[in-house]
Write an enzyme that holds these catalytic residues in place. Structure first.
Site, PDB file in Angstrom:
ATOM      1  N   GLU A 177      17.602 -43.343   1.946  1.00 19.73           N
ATOM      2  CA  GLU A 177      17.900 -42.499   0.786  1.00 19.73           C
ATOM      3  C   GLU A 177      19.051 -41.530   1.071  1.00 19.73           C
ATOM      4  O   GLU A 177      19.778 -41.129   0.168  1.00 19.73           O
ATOM      5  CB  GLU A 177      16.660 -41.712   0.360  1.00 19.73           C
ATOM      6  CG  GLU A 177      15.622 -42.528  -0.377  1.00 19.73           C
ATOM      7  CD  GLU A 177      16.089 -43.004  -1.738  1.00 19.73           C
ATOM      8  OE1 GLU A 177      16.618 -42.194  -2.509  1.00 19.73           O
ATOM      9  OE2 GLU A 177      15.948 -44.209  -2.026  1.00 19.73           O
TER      10      GLU A 177
ATOM     11  N   HIS B 200      13.985 -50.985   0.622  1.00 17.13           N
ATOM     12  CA  HIS B 200      14.962 -50.177   1.356  1.00 17.13           C
ATOM     13  C   HIS B 200      15.370 -50.848   2.674  1.00 17.13           C
ATOM     14  O   HIS B 200      16.494 -50.655   3.154  1.00 17.13           O
ATOM     15  CB  HIS B 200      14.390 -48.795   1.680  1.00 17.13           C
ATOM     16  CG  HIS B 200      14.342 -47.849   0.517  1.00 17.13           C
ATOM     17  ND1 HIS B 200      13.425 -47.974  -0.512  1.00 17.13           N
ATOM     18  CD2 HIS B 200      15.093 -46.756   0.222  1.00 17.13           C
ATOM     19  CE1 HIS B 200      13.606 -46.996  -1.377  1.00 17.13           C
ATOM     20  NE2 HIS B 200      14.612 -46.237  -0.963  1.00 17.13           N
TER      21      HIS B 200
ATOM     22  N   TYR C  67       7.975 -43.208  -2.686  1.00 18.54           N
ATOM     23  CA  TYR C  67       6.680 -43.384  -3.328  1.00 18.54           C
ATOM     24  C   TYR C  67       5.580 -43.615  -2.293  1.00 18.54           C
ATOM     25  O   TYR C  67       4.401 -43.472  -2.595  1.00 18.54           O
ATOM     26  CB  TYR C  67       6.716 -44.597  -4.257  1.00 18.54           C
ATOM     27  CG  TYR C  67       7.372 -44.395  -5.602  1.00 18.54           C
ATOM     28  CD1 TYR C  67       7.852 -43.153  -6.019  1.00 18.54           C
ATOM     29  CD2 TYR C  67       7.503 -45.467  -6.484  1.00 18.54           C
ATOM     30  CE1 TYR C  67       8.446 -42.990  -7.258  1.00 18.54           C
ATOM     31  CE2 TYR C  67       8.096 -45.316  -7.731  1.00 18.54           C
ATOM     32  CZ  TYR C  67       8.568 -44.079  -8.121  1.00 18.54           C
ATOM     33  OH  TYR C  67       9.154 -43.933  -9.350  1.00 18.54           O
ATOM     34  N   GLY C  68       5.967 -44.004  -1.097  1.00 21.77           N
ATOM     35  CA  GLY C  68       4.997 -44.426  -0.093  1.00 21.77           C
ATOM     36  C   GLY C  68       3.995 -43.364   0.306  1.00 21.77           C
ATOM     37  O   GLY C  68       2.923 -43.684   0.812  1.00 21.77           O
TER      38      GLY C  68
ATOM     39  N   CYS D  80       9.633 -53.684   2.221  1.00 20.51           N
ATOM     40  CA  CYS D  80      10.101 -52.556   1.417  1.00 20.51           C
ATOM     41  C   CYS D  80      11.549 -52.838   1.069  1.00 20.51           C
ATOM     42  O   CYS D  80      12.326 -53.286   1.935  1.00 20.51           O
ATOM     43  CB  CYS D  80       9.977 -51.250   2.204  1.00 20.51           C
ATOM     44  SG  CYS D  80      10.745 -49.815   1.399  1.00 20.51           S
TER      45      CYS D  80
ATOM     46  N   ASP E 212      13.409 -48.742  -8.852  1.00 22.15           N
ATOM     47  CA  ASP E 212      12.802 -48.513  -7.541  1.00 22.15           C
ATOM     48  C   ASP E 212      12.554 -47.019  -7.395  1.00 22.15           C
ATOM     49  O   ASP E 212      13.076 -46.204  -8.168  1.00 22.15           O
ATOM     50  CB  ASP E 212      13.738 -49.011  -6.429  1.00 22.15           C
ATOM     51  CG  ASP E 212      13.178 -48.751  -5.031  1.00 22.15           C
ATOM     52  OD1 ASP E 212      11.983 -49.020  -4.810  1.00 22.15           O
ATOM     53  OD2 ASP E 212      13.926 -48.266  -4.161  1.00 22.15           O
ATOM     54  N   SER E 213      11.789 -46.662  -6.392  1.00 21.32           N
ATOM     55  CA  SER E 213      11.566 -45.250  -6.097  1.00 21.32           C
ATOM     56  C   SER E 213      12.870 -44.544  -5.753  1.00 21.32           C
ATOM     57  O   SER E 213      12.958 -43.323  -5.843  1.00 21.32           O
ATOM     58  CB  SER E 213      10.589 -45.107  -4.928  1.00 21.32           C
ATOM     59  OG  SER E 213      11.138 -45.681  -3.750  1.00 21.32           O
TER      60      SER E 213
ATOM     61  N   CYS F 164      10.284 -52.541  -6.180  1.00 21.53           N
ATOM     62  CA  CYS F 164       9.646 -51.586  -5.277  1.00 21.53           C
ATOM     63  C   CYS F 164       8.273 -52.123  -4.916  1.00 21.53           C
ATOM     64  O   CYS F 164       7.430 -52.313  -5.798  1.00 21.53           O
ATOM     65  CB  CYS F 164       9.529 -50.219  -5.962  1.00 21.53           C
ATOM     66  SG  CYS F 164       8.646 -48.967  -5.006  1.00 21.53           S
ATOM     67  N   ASN F 165       8.040 -52.391  -3.644  1.00 27.05           N
ATOM     68  CA  ASN F 165       6.752 -52.927  -3.220  1.00 27.05           C
ATOM     69  C   ASN F 165       5.619 -51.935  -3.464  1.00 27.05           C
ATOM     70  O   ASN F 165       4.509 -52.316  -3.844  1.00 27.05           O
ATOM     71  CB  ASN F 165       6.814 -53.288  -1.733  1.00 27.05           C
ATOM     72  CG  ASN F 165       7.624 -54.538  -1.468  1.00 27.05           C
ATOM     73  OD1 ASN F 165       7.127 -55.648  -1.571  1.00 27.05           O
ATOM     74  ND2 ASN F 165       8.880 -54.360  -1.125  1.00 27.05           N
TER      75      ASN F 165
END
Length: 267
Positions: free
Chosen positions: A151, A185, A42-43, A183, A10-11, A73-74
């Site tokens: 994060e 997260h 990443y968004g 997402c 994932d990011s 990760c979407n």
């Protein structure tokens, strides 16, 4: 190859919400997790940047002899999976927001999807939305700032509650009765999202569905591990500040050893 590990990335730390579902369904599998936290989120990155980072991490997994890869990760799914799949012979399982089960559960015919701006703008999402357009009205809601809070391990408090309220109130005002967490997260914020949305709203994510898809793909390719004991889980991160180690341990609910990715991969 059935003894080889599964790579999940994932990011940042969000993909742990998918990893825990995989661990629950397939406890005998060895799992490798990469959090690209130095480059999260990443968004707000370009498609080219996300594709480059995703390809670099997939190459790292290949060097670790994985038997399958989960793009947890979407945003990476929308930006990179179409280009990556033809280049690798490994099973590659990617995210898809739970719009189908949401459409089946909705009584009002109106569902909300919380996601990053990049994910919402991706071609994958547009195709998904169009697929269900005749069944439900889909209201996508970009949520700047939520990934960054997760994060940092900020899963509660006034700031995060204010952000979430800001994003879900417009959806509630339009009579949504299902909210999809688009997402990886966001499942870590699900308790607050559910509380603020109210008991009449269903909150769902894709983690368990991805784990089931992974199991199905491994079964079809006879790659399921058949060992009678739990597999190992290894963690890597591109973050060298120590924040990722702290937050991964927090979200995994255990003190975790997180290795730094090699410099050529972290950069």
């Amino acid at each position: 190859m059935h003894k080889n590990p599964i790579g999940v990335f994932d990011s940042g730390v969000g993909g742990l919400s998918v990893l825990r579902e995989i661990r629950k369904l397939l406890p005998e599998e060895d799992l490798l997790y990469v959090a690209d936290s130095a480059h999260a989120p990443y968004g707000d990155k370009s498609k080219e940047f996300i594709l480059e980072r995703s390809a670099t991490i997939v190459d790292f997994f290949v060097s670790q002899n994985v038997k399958a890869i989960v793009v947890a990760c979407n945003t990476a799914t929308g930006a990179a999976v179409k280009e990556l799949r033809p280049k690798y012979e490994l099973p590659m399982i990617a995210m898809e927001p739970a719009v189908k089960p949401a459409s089946e559960r909705s009584q009002t015919g109106i569902i909300g999807v919380l996601a990053t701006s990049r994910t919402i703008d991706s071609n994958n999402f547009q195709i998904l939305f169009a697929r269900f357009a005749d069944k439900v009205k889909i209201l996508p809601q970009a949520c700047p700032g939520l990934v960054e809070q997760v994060e940092r391990g900020n899963l509660n408090g006034d700031k995060i509650r204010t952000l979430i309220a800001q994003y879900i109130q417009p959806l509630l005002a339009q009579n949504v009765d299902v909210i999809v967490l688009g997402c990886t997260h966001y499942p870590f914020l699900a308790p607050i999202i559910q509380e603020l949305a109210g008991s009449s709203v269903t909150v769902i994510d894709s983690g368990s569905a991805i784990a089931r898809e992974l199991k199905s793909r491994l079964e079809k390719t006879t790659l399921l591990a058949n060992r009678p004991y739990p597999g190992a889980v290894q963690f890597w991160s591109s973050d060298e500040t120590g924040t990722a180690k702290r937050v991964i341990s927090q979200l995994w609910d255990a003190e975790i050893d997180v290795s730094n990715l090699p410099e050529r991969i972290s950069a």
